[in-house]
Design an enzyme around this catalytic site. Structure first.
Site, mmCIF file in Angstrom:
data_model
loop_
_atom_site.group_PDB
_atom_site.id
_atom_site.type_symbol
_atom_site.label_atom_id
_atom_site.label_comp_id
_atom_site.label_asym_id
_atom_site.label_seq_id
_atom_site.Cartn_x
_atom_site.Cartn_y
_atom_site.Cartn_z
ATOM 1 N N LYS A 538 -20.904 11.556 -17.370
ATOM 2 C CA LYS A 538 -19.774 10.637 -17.188
ATOM 3 C C LYS A 538 -20.028 9.412 -18.067
ATOM 4 O O LYS A 538 -20.636 8.432 -17.631
ATOM 5 C CB LYS A 538 -19.680 10.197 -15.724
ATOM 6 C CG LYS A 538 -19.265 11.264 -14.749
ATOM 7 C CD LYS A 538 -17.773 11.511 -14.715
ATOM 8 C CE LYS A 538 -16.981 10.297 -14.344
ATOM 9 N NZ LYS A 538 -15.519 10.522 -14.562
ATOM 10 N N ASP A 542 -15.756 4.944 -16.110
ATOM 11 C CA ASP A 542 -14.908 5.705 -15.198
ATOM 12 C C ASP A 542 -15.750 6.290 -14.071
ATOM 13 O O ASP A 542 -16.628 7.124 -14.309
ATOM 14 C CB ASP A 542 -14.205 6.829 -15.983
ATOM 15 C CG ASP A 542 -13.544 7.849 -15.064
ATOM 16 O OD1 ASP A 542 -13.041 7.439 -14.003
ATOM 17 O OD2 ASP A 542 -13.546 9.040 -15.410
#
Length: 670
Positions: A538, A542
């Site tokens: 990731k 976010d």
């Protein structure tokens, strides 16, 4: 015939903010002119997670999912010509909630407002950030202290403000059942109230004032009868808890006060026009029943699964609310479900199950202990995996996705690249330049003195709001405030829930997962490695990790060794982990729109290490033009919400690994 008196409608909001404070201010004033009755501020991810726009982790994220607010000057511009004393403002802000409320207060003071008349809400629920949304910064203990200090400050100084919006919305997005949504939200409320009353900052005779300012923010899904019953159950349990646990006698103070954003999880990229009727049904769940009606409603736009909605799309959602409130006769009647034995039985069942789950969490030591142990997160990952499995099997039907998939050409999306709004890529550089100008022009000595005082207060026990207000007035930035507290409190990486999630999809002979397991095993054997290794990363800020977690769990169940380190990583960290773990594929998950900036950076860094045979795949909310550009840059495959079959995605990952390693295509019969 006498005319019936209509009830006053709920507050009507649209969740908005993007690019810059100036652009967002213009948007807010336009929306208010269209009849919106409250503001709902979306902040960008750097602001939510305590980074300035020039921090490495902020790259690609500035102004994307909300407005960047790095200092008092930004806050002034955000609310220019909007009289805050007359406004009801909701701010979706959590880890940095104290900082944003302090800036809001100072801007109101500069406008000449009486701060005791300010009304609105700061979300300020950190528990669900650990579980689902991922904008937490500090460990649970210090985070609870910040929340406690804000609640006690506002009750004493800004009495009309809701200092916390206990937020089950994102729990449902992360897979929560109605029982989990109610139970985890109530357990959070209990943890917060216990901490506030234990702090010694509230006299015994003002406990009711605190309870009266606690509000909730919930999700309404498309199963609208169940959702309406959920809201009635929520209200009954809150009334019981506040009366029995805290001794609140005044029924007005015990009233369950909630706002709602209807479900974005169920919005589809396929046949997105169907999202309009989904949104209407979900709104009805929280408005039809007078005894459990929302105080404020904000609706997503029909095209949120495609990208950032345009002002026209938001206007459409506002008009949906206005038609119901002003054209229909809904507000002329008492509760139309009173006396329904069907509704009553469902509500009673939910109440019983929820009280049992709340008691289970209490026995663990409460919500904070259940976060730190990983119990709450693993339960959500498990529930979400089960839901995904039902969708893939066709047991849970989604129109246009797993049934009734044939469609006429859609005029709304004929030109996909104009069906959503895009943020100018040059916007970030302008915001960063403005930040540097702000820092250059402030009294540096005063700013540093205030940061030192903040650290000293954090190391002690005093309420942190006073020191925070002084930092605002001295021109301190969002990142500087957060880093001062990081220095004292440390940072927290929440449990991912992946390793402890049970198997959700069967792999018996003849099933799709069994076929994929066979592909995984044979490919690993041909490559001479014990197991295929997949890194799920990731990058950026976010924190919506639900999709990444589901890919990680299913890949594990298909026989992969999965490397998943959670959220908020730089491209450099992801590449380092990929090389160190010698993985066969890198999967990147981004929903915030920063893919155009971050994915090419990962590719460049991977190539620099010589890992040319390591395919990179990307998943997220990625417009079609961006998907083409990413593939041209070297991405092996792009997956968006329309690719709902997770087992199929894992199979395609194996195909990409084989292709990158020059192995023949492998077809394994299902």
């Amino acid at each position: 015939m006498t005319e019936r008196r209509k009830d006053r409608p709920w507050l009507m909001r649209t969740y908005a903010g993007h690019s810059t404070a100036e652009a967002s201010n213009e948007l807010y004033r336009r929306n208010l002119a269209k009849g919106q009755t409250g503001l709902s501020v979306a902040f960008d991810l750097p602001t939510q997670t305590g980074y300035d726009p020039d921090h490495i982790l902020a790259r690609g994220e500035v102004g994307r999912v909300g407005v960047p607010v790095a200092h008092l000057g930004d806050m002034r511009r955000l609310f220019q010509d909007i009289p805050l004393e007359q406004m009801n403002t909701s701010m979706t802000i959590n880890a940095t909630a104290m900082w944003l409320l302090a800036m809001y207060q100072v801007v109101a003071e500069e406008q000449g407002a009486d701060i005791t008349r300010l009304s609105g809400t700061t979300q300020n629920d950190i528990v669900k950030e650990y579980l689902s949304r991922g904008t937490h910064v500090f460990p649970p203990g210090p985070s609870l202290r910040l929340t406690t200090d804000m609640i006690t400050y506002t009750v004493n100084r800004i009495p009309k403000w809701n200092p916390i919006n206990i937020c089950s919305y994102h729990l449902q997005e992360a897979g929560a059942t109605p029982v989990q949504e109610i139970s985890y939200a109530m357990s959070t409320a209990i943890a917060v109230l216990d901490a506030v009353f234990a702090s010694g900052q509230i006299p015994e005779d003002r406990k009711g004032d605190v309870v009266a300012r606690i509000s909730f923010f919930v999700n309404a899904g498309v199963r609208f009868v169940e959702e309406m019953c959920k809201m009635r159950a929520f209200g009954r349990i809150w009334d019981q808890v506040t009366r029995e646990r805290y001794g609140i006698e005044n029924p007005k103070q015990r009233r369950f006060r909630y706002g709602v954003q209807v479900n974005s999880l169920g919005l589809t990229e396929a046949q997105p026009e169907n999202n309009v009727q989904r949104i209407v049904l979900e709104m009805l769940a929280v408005t039809l029943s007078k005894d459990a009606r929302a105080r404020a409603v904000q609706l997503p736009a029909w095209n949120e699964a495609l990208g950032l909605p345009r002002p026209w799309d938001q206007q459409w959602s506002l008009r949906i609310q206005q038609v119901l409130a002003h054209e229909s006769d809904l507000l002329e009647y008492e509760d139309i479900f009173a006396g329904s034995h069907v509704i009553e039985a469902k509500v009673a069942s939910l109440v019983t199950e929820c009280l049992a789950e709340i008691e289970r969490i209490e026995r663990m030591g409460g919500a904070m202990a259940a976060v730190e142990s990983g119990y709450l997160k693993s339960q959500l990952v498990s529930s979400h995996a089960e839901r995904r499995a039902r969708i893939e099997a066709g047991d849970e039907k989604i129109i246009g996705v797993n049934c009734y998939e044939s469609t006429e050409p859609n005029p709304l999306t004929a030109d996909l690249d104009t069906a959503i709004m895009t943020v100018d890529p040059a916007n970030e550089a302008r915001v960063v330049a403005a930040l540097h100008t702000w820092r250059d022009n402030r009294d540096e000595g005063r700013a540093q003195e205030c940061l030192s005082a903040l650290k000293k207060a954090a190391a002690g026990t005093e309420n942190l709001m006073a020191a925070t207000l002084e930092c605002v007035r001295a021109g301190v930035t969002t990142g500087e405030w957060a880093w001062a507290l990081r220095d004292v409190f440390g940072e927290f990486r929440a449990p991912t829930g992946v390793s402890s999630a049970p198997v959700a999809v069967a792999a018996e002979s003849g099933t799709p997962l069994a076929a994929v397991r066979e592909k995984v095993a044979r490919t690993a054997e041909e490559l001479g490695s014990g197991k295929l290794r997949l890194l799920v990363g990731k990058p950026g800020l976010d924190g919506h990790s639900n999709g990444a977690e589901q890919i990680a769990v299913r890949a594990r169940d298909a026989g992969f060794e999965v490397v998943y380190q959670g959220i908020r990583l730089t491209p450099e960290q992801i590449v380092s982990a990929a090389v160190a773990e010698d993985v066969h594929c890198v999967g990147l998950s981004i929903l915030s729109g920063s893919h155009a900036e971050l994915v090419p950076d990962v590719l460049t860094r991977l190539r620099a290490t010589g890992a040319d045979d390591m395919p990179v795949i990307v998943g997220g909310i990625i417009p079609s033009a961006d998907a083409v550009a990413l593939k041209a840059a070297g991405v092996a495959a792009v997956f968006t919400p329309k690719d709902f079959g997770i087992t199929e995605i894992i199979g395609r990952i194996v195909d990409e690994i084989r292709k990158a390693n020059h192995l023949d295509p492998l077809e394994v019969p299902a």
